[in-house]
Motif scaffolding. Structure first.
Motif, PDB file in Angstrom:
ATOM      1  N   PHE A  80       1.064  -1.250   0.030  1.00  0.00           N
ATOM      2  CA  PHE A  80       0.137  -0.195  -0.089  1.00  0.00           C
ATOM      3  C   PHE A  80       0.557   1.331   0.168  1.00  0.00           C
ATOM      4  O   PHE A  80       1.939   1.192   0.499  1.00  0.00           O
ATOM      5  N   CYS A  81       0.383   2.535  -1.162  1.00  0.00           N
ATOM      6  CA  CYS A  81       1.120   3.734  -0.757  1.00  0.00           C
ATOM      7  C   CYS A  81       0.104   4.688  -0.658  1.00  0.00           C
ATOM      8  O   CYS A  81      -1.319   4.036  -1.034  1.00  0.00           O
ATOM      9  N   ARG A  82       0.303   6.259  -0.266  1.00  0.00           N
ATOM     10  CA  ARG A  82      -0.873   7.165  -0.001  1.00  0.00           C
ATOM     11  C   ARG A  82      -0.587   7.865  -1.417  1.00  0.00           C
ATOM     12  O   ARG A  82      -2.025   8.453  -1.779  1.00  0.00           O
ATOM     13  N   SER A  83       0.391   7.657  -2.546  1.00  0.00           N
ATOM     14  CA  SER A  83      -0.056   7.940  -3.386  1.00  0.00           C
ATOM     15  C   SER A  83       0.841   7.379  -4.572  1.00  0.00           C
ATOM     16  O   SER A  83       2.203   6.413  -4.374  1.00  0.00           O
ATOM     17  N   VAL A  84       1.107   7.975  -5.406  1.00  0.00           N
ATOM     18  CA  VAL A  84       1.401   6.997  -6.723  1.00  0.00           C
ATOM     19  C   VAL A  84       2.791   7.231  -7.240  1.00  0.00           C
ATOM     20  O   VAL A  84       2.676   8.553  -7.466  1.00  0.00           O
ATOM     21  N   CYS A  85       3.607   6.857  -7.543  1.00  0.00           N
ATOM     22  CA  CYS A  85       5.321   7.645  -7.911  1.00  0.00           C
ATOM     23  C   CYS A  85       5.217   6.818  -9.023  1.00  0.00           C
ATOM     24  O   CYS A  85       5.369   5.878  -8.946  1.00  0.00           O
ATOM     25  N   TRP A  86       5.029   7.532 -10.095  1.00  0.00           N
ATOM     26  CA  TRP A  86       5.405   7.224 -12.005  1.00  0.00           C
ATOM     27  C   TRP A  86       6.207   6.279 -12.270  1.00  0.00           C
ATOM     28  O   TRP A  86       6.109   5.135 -13.594  1.00  0.00           O
ATOM     29  N   TYR A  87       7.410   6.263 -11.484  1.00  0.00           N
ATOM     30  CA  TYR A  87       8.710   5.187 -11.681  1.00  0.00           C
ATOM     31  C   TYR A  87       8.314   4.299 -11.530  1.00  0.00           C
ATOM     32  O   TYR A  87       9.251   3.255 -11.380  1.00  0.00           O
ATOM     33  N   CYS A  88       7.398   4.069 -10.749  1.00  0.00           N
ATOM     34  CA  CYS A  88       7.722   2.557  -9.777  1.00  0.00           C
ATOM     35  C   CYS A  88       7.557   1.526 -10.087  1.00  0.00           C
ATOM     36  O   CYS A  88       6.789   1.549 -10.780  1.00  0.00           O
ATOM     37  N   GLY A  89       8.212   0.319 -10.208  1.00  0.00           N
ATOM     38  CA  GLY A  89       8.031  -0.944 -10.348  1.00  0.00           C
ATOM     39  C   GLY A  89       7.921  -1.919  -9.674  1.00  0.00           C
ATOM     40  O   GLY A  89       7.620  -2.956 -10.322  1.00  0.00           O
ATOM     41  N   PHE A  90       7.185  -1.935  -8.691  1.00  0.00           N
ATOM     42  CA  PHE A  90       6.717  -2.394  -8.105  1.00  0.00           C
ATOM     43  C   PHE A  90       5.094  -2.561  -7.585  1.00  0.00           C
ATOM     44  O   PHE A  90       4.956  -1.309  -7.833  1.00  0.00           O
ATOM     45  N   PRO A  91       4.980  -3.735  -7.518  1.00  0.00           N
ATOM     46  CA  PRO A  91       3.003  -3.908  -7.272  1.00  0.00           C
ATOM     47  C   PRO A  91       2.092  -3.133  -6.265  1.00  0.00           C
ATOM     48  O   PRO A  91       2.809  -3.395  -4.836  1.00  0.00           O
ATOM     49  N   THR A  92       1.738  -1.777  -6.196  1.00  0.00           N
ATOM     50  CA  THR A  92       1.277  -1.624  -4.833  1.00  0.00           C
ATOM     51  C   THR A  92       0.050  -1.210  -5.337  1.00  0.00           C
ATOM     52  O   THR A  92      -0.272  -1.529  -6.233  1.00  0.00           O
ATOM     53  N   THR A  93      -0.827  -0.513  -4.742  1.00  0.00           N
ATOM     54  CA  THR A  93      -1.932  -0.421  -3.826  1.00  0.00           C
ATOM     55  C   THR A  93      -2.522   0.520  -3.077  1.00  0.00           C
ATOM     56  O   THR A  93      -2.175   1.151  -3.026  1.00  0.00           O
ATOM     57  N   ILE A  94      -2.310   2.108  -4.415  1.00  0.00           N
ATOM     58  CA  ILE A  94      -2.947   3.104  -3.202  1.00  0.00           C
ATOM     59  C   ILE A  94      -4.157   3.218  -2.548  1.00  0.00           C
ATOM     60  O   ILE A  94      -5.425   3.139  -3.679  1.00  0.00           O
ATOM     61  N   THR A  95      -3.691   4.095  -1.677  1.00  0.00           N
ATOM     62  CA  THR A  95      -5.608   3.870  -0.589  1.00  0.00           C
ATOM     63  C   THR A  95      -5.177   4.952   0.458  1.00  0.00           C
ATOM     64  O   THR A  95      -4.178   5.135   1.414  1.00  0.00           O
ATOM     65  N   ARG A  96      -6.681   5.626   0.345  1.00  0.00           N
ATOM     66  CA  ARG A  96      -6.409   7.109   1.945  1.00  0.00           C
ATOM     67  C   ARG A  96      -6.787   6.396   2.694  1.00  0.00           C
ATOM     68  O   ARG A  96      -6.747   7.279   3.929  1.00  0.00           O
ATOM     69  N   ARG A  97      -7.703   5.150   2.941  1.00  0.00           N
ATOM     70  CA  ARG A  97      -8.767   4.742   3.872  1.00  0.00           C
ATOM     71  C   ARG A  97      -7.577   3.241   4.566  1.00  0.00           C
ATOM     72  O   ARG A  97      -7.152   2.890   3.871  1.00  0.00           O
ATOM     73  N   HIS A  98      -7.887   3.259   5.959  1.00  0.00           N
ATOM     74  CA  HIS A  98      -7.192   2.212   6.754  1.00  0.00           C
ATOM     75  C   HIS A  98      -7.918   1.324   6.509  1.00  0.00           C
ATOM     76  O   HIS A  98      -7.177   0.068   6.786  1.00  0.00           O
ATOM     77  N   VAL A  99      -9.236   1.005   5.806  1.00  0.00           N
ATOM     78  CA  VAL A  99      -9.866  -0.301   6.371  1.00  0.00           C
ATOM     79  C   VAL A  99      -8.913  -1.375   4.881  1.00  0.00           C
ATOM     80  O   VAL A  99      -9.102  -2.751   6.001  1.00  0.00           O
ATOM     81  N   PRO A 100      -9.152  -1.070   4.326  1.00  0.00           N
ATOM     82  CA  PRO A 100      -8.676  -2.064   3.164  1.00  0.00           C
ATOM     83  C   PRO A 100      -6.521  -2.811   3.936  1.00  0.00           C
ATOM     84  O   PRO A 100      -6.436  -4.143   3.618  1.00  0.00           O
ATOM     85  N   ILE A 101      -6.477  -1.291   4.135  1.00  0.00           N
ATOM     86  CA  ILE A 101      -4.893  -2.454   5.470  1.00  0.00           C
ATOM     87  C   ILE A 101      -5.039  -3.229   6.517  1.00  0.00           C
ATOM     88  O   ILE A 101      -4.426  -3.751   6.843  1.00  0.00           O
ATOM     89  N   LEU A 102      -5.982  -2.663   7.097  1.00  0.00           N
ATOM     90  CA  LEU A 102      -6.687  -3.419   8.383  1.00  0.00           C
ATOM     91  C   LEU A 102      -7.394  -5.246   7.705  1.00  0.00           C
ATOM     92  O   LEU A 102      -6.536  -5.925   8.411  1.00  0.00           O
TER      93      LEU A 102
END
Length: 444
Positions: free
Chosen positions: A56-78
């Motif tokens: 999980f990340c709070r914002s997307v970095c366009w260069y990043c090559g790793f599998p990530t999900t952008i979320t501002r909510r805490h429920v998906p992380i829990l």
């Protein structure tokens, strides 16, 4: 470095050889049953390393090559943490009881999106299910833009003793082009907070080859990073693979430096760091003389694994979370990449292994040769081969690219000892590739 050499050997598509064979060779023929069997066969007395992918990340970095999900909510992380805790229990039930752990790494994504108390609870679960060796290395990757004093306090309480902070570049033009805005003051504050809470071993990551990046801006970013006096710096070359990573399509390809400029940037950053007292480590790391990486390099113990360069000598790495790669006795395993698929498997009470690779004896020899080249910039092929019960001559003769590398002055070869010339260390991947039996099958 000669332009002709750069054009010939600086291929950004070459593997980074953090593991061998590389992931494209992984097969779905290796699955949860194999992983479970390999886990149960681990030696009870040998220390292992653990890797946790927090996607999980709070914002997307366009260069990043790793599998990530952008979320501002805490429920998906829990929800994710609930699944991760279950995976820890599934794995712990399949390995020898009291399996010793000497190295733990939280990567991502951004591991510090986890709330402080939840991170502390996660570490307490790990300590209950595994036997931690003292002094164990506990490392966490951090995004300085969202890092808090409270998180620093809880990381210290959890026993974390190494932190890796992403910088990439301090140039505002570059930051705009990659959608990552991060000031020097934010980074400095994060470093100071970590040190105040007992986390004194600090790594900083820089990247060259980014859009609108220049030699001057690379040096300025490196100089600013050195002012924070981290123990280590990793200086990665940006790999532009928009066909694989869709977010990279937002980057202006016309603004990317060519191979010649990229090499100039890498060399300029290296010169800056060496002048500041850092020792070059392998292809792209730099460390203070008393850092574990520098000491490991001096004694021939430097390793290459899925996280990059490491002083960790464990033969086994157990990966947790979506896309995580594990290195077990018989080979490699990788979890489902998609978080949803990973979660369904774990909730169903089964390991989330989606594919893997069973190592052959020849793979192990080639992997050892490639690792020494990547770590030491040299490899004694006959000695390494003999240690694995092989003759070194077939490997030397089958590495057709070696003669070309020698003729171009990239390497010196004497009685099977291959040494990369220091001025050509930036093309070490091309040397390692000479021993890659599967290179011609890579998907590009």
């Amino acid at each position: 470095m000669q332009t002709s050499i750069l054009q010939k050997y600086c291929d950004a598509r070459l593997p980074w050889y953090t593991i061998y064979p590389t992931v494209p060779e992984f097969s779905m023929a290796i699955g949860p049953t194999d992983c479970e069997k390999w886990l149960r066969c681990l030696p009870a007395e040998e220390s292992v390393s653990l890797y946790f992918h927090i996607p999980f990340c709070r914002s997307v970095c366009w260069y990043c090559g790793f599998p990530t999900t952008i979320t501002r909510r805490h429920v998906p992380i829990l929800n994710y943490l609930s699944v991760l805790r279950e995976e820890i229990r599934l794995v712990a039930d399949r390995v020898p009881q009291g399996l010793p752990v000497s190295d733990v790494h939280f990567g991502g994504g951004t591991p510090t999106v986890i709330e402080p108390a939840e991170f502390l609870a996660l570490m307490e679960l790990l300590r209950r299910r595994f036997a931690f060796r003292k002094p164990a290395t506990l490392a966490v990757e951090i995004d300085p833009r969202t890092f808090t004093v409270e998180m620093a306090e809880f990381l210290g309480a959890a026993g974390v003793n190494r932190a890796s902070l992403g910088v990439q570049s301090f140039d505002p033009n570059v930051q705009k082009a990659i959608n990552r805005f991060q000031s020097e003051s934010q980074t400095t504050a994060a470093v100071e907070n970590l040190r105040e809470h007992g986390i004194s071993r600090i790594n900083l990551d820089l990247i060259f080859g980014l859009p609108h990046q220049t030699v001057r801006s690379c040096v300025e970013s490196a100089t600013a990073a050195v002012a924070m006096r981290p123990d280590r710096l990793a200086v990665f070359g940006y790999a532009h693979v928009p066909s694989y990573m869709k977010r990279q399509r937002l980057i202006d390809e016309a603004a990317l430096p060519d191979n010649v400029v990229r090499a100039e940037q890498a060399a300029a950053v290296a010169d800056t760091l060496v002048a500041a007292g850092y020792s070059p480590i392998g292809l792209d790391h730099f460390a203070l003389p008393d850092d574990e990486l520098a000491l490991a390099q001096k004694t021939g113990r430097l390793r290459r694994n899925s996280l990059g360069y490491s002083a960790d000598t464990c033969k086994t790495l157990i990966g947790f979370g979506p896309s995580a790669i594990g290195r077990l006795g018989e080979g490699y395993v990788q979890n489902e990449v998609a978080t949803g698929s990973y979660s369904r498997d774990i909730r169903a009470g089964r390991l989330a292994t989606s594919k893997g690779y069973r190592l052959t004896d020849e793979d192990r020899v080639r992997a050892a040769i490639i690792e020494r080249l990547m770590c030491d910039l040299e490899a004694d092929v006959p000695a390494i081969s003999a240690a694995h019960g092989f003759s070194g001559m077939p490997f030397l003769h089958s590495a057709e690219r070696l003669a070309m590398l020698a003729n171009d002055g990239i390497v010196e070869i004497k009685k099977g000892l291959i040494r990369v010339r220091q001025e050509h260390r930036f093309v070490t991947r091309a040397v390692a590739a000479a021993f890659d039996a599967y290179l011609d099958r890579l998907p590009y």
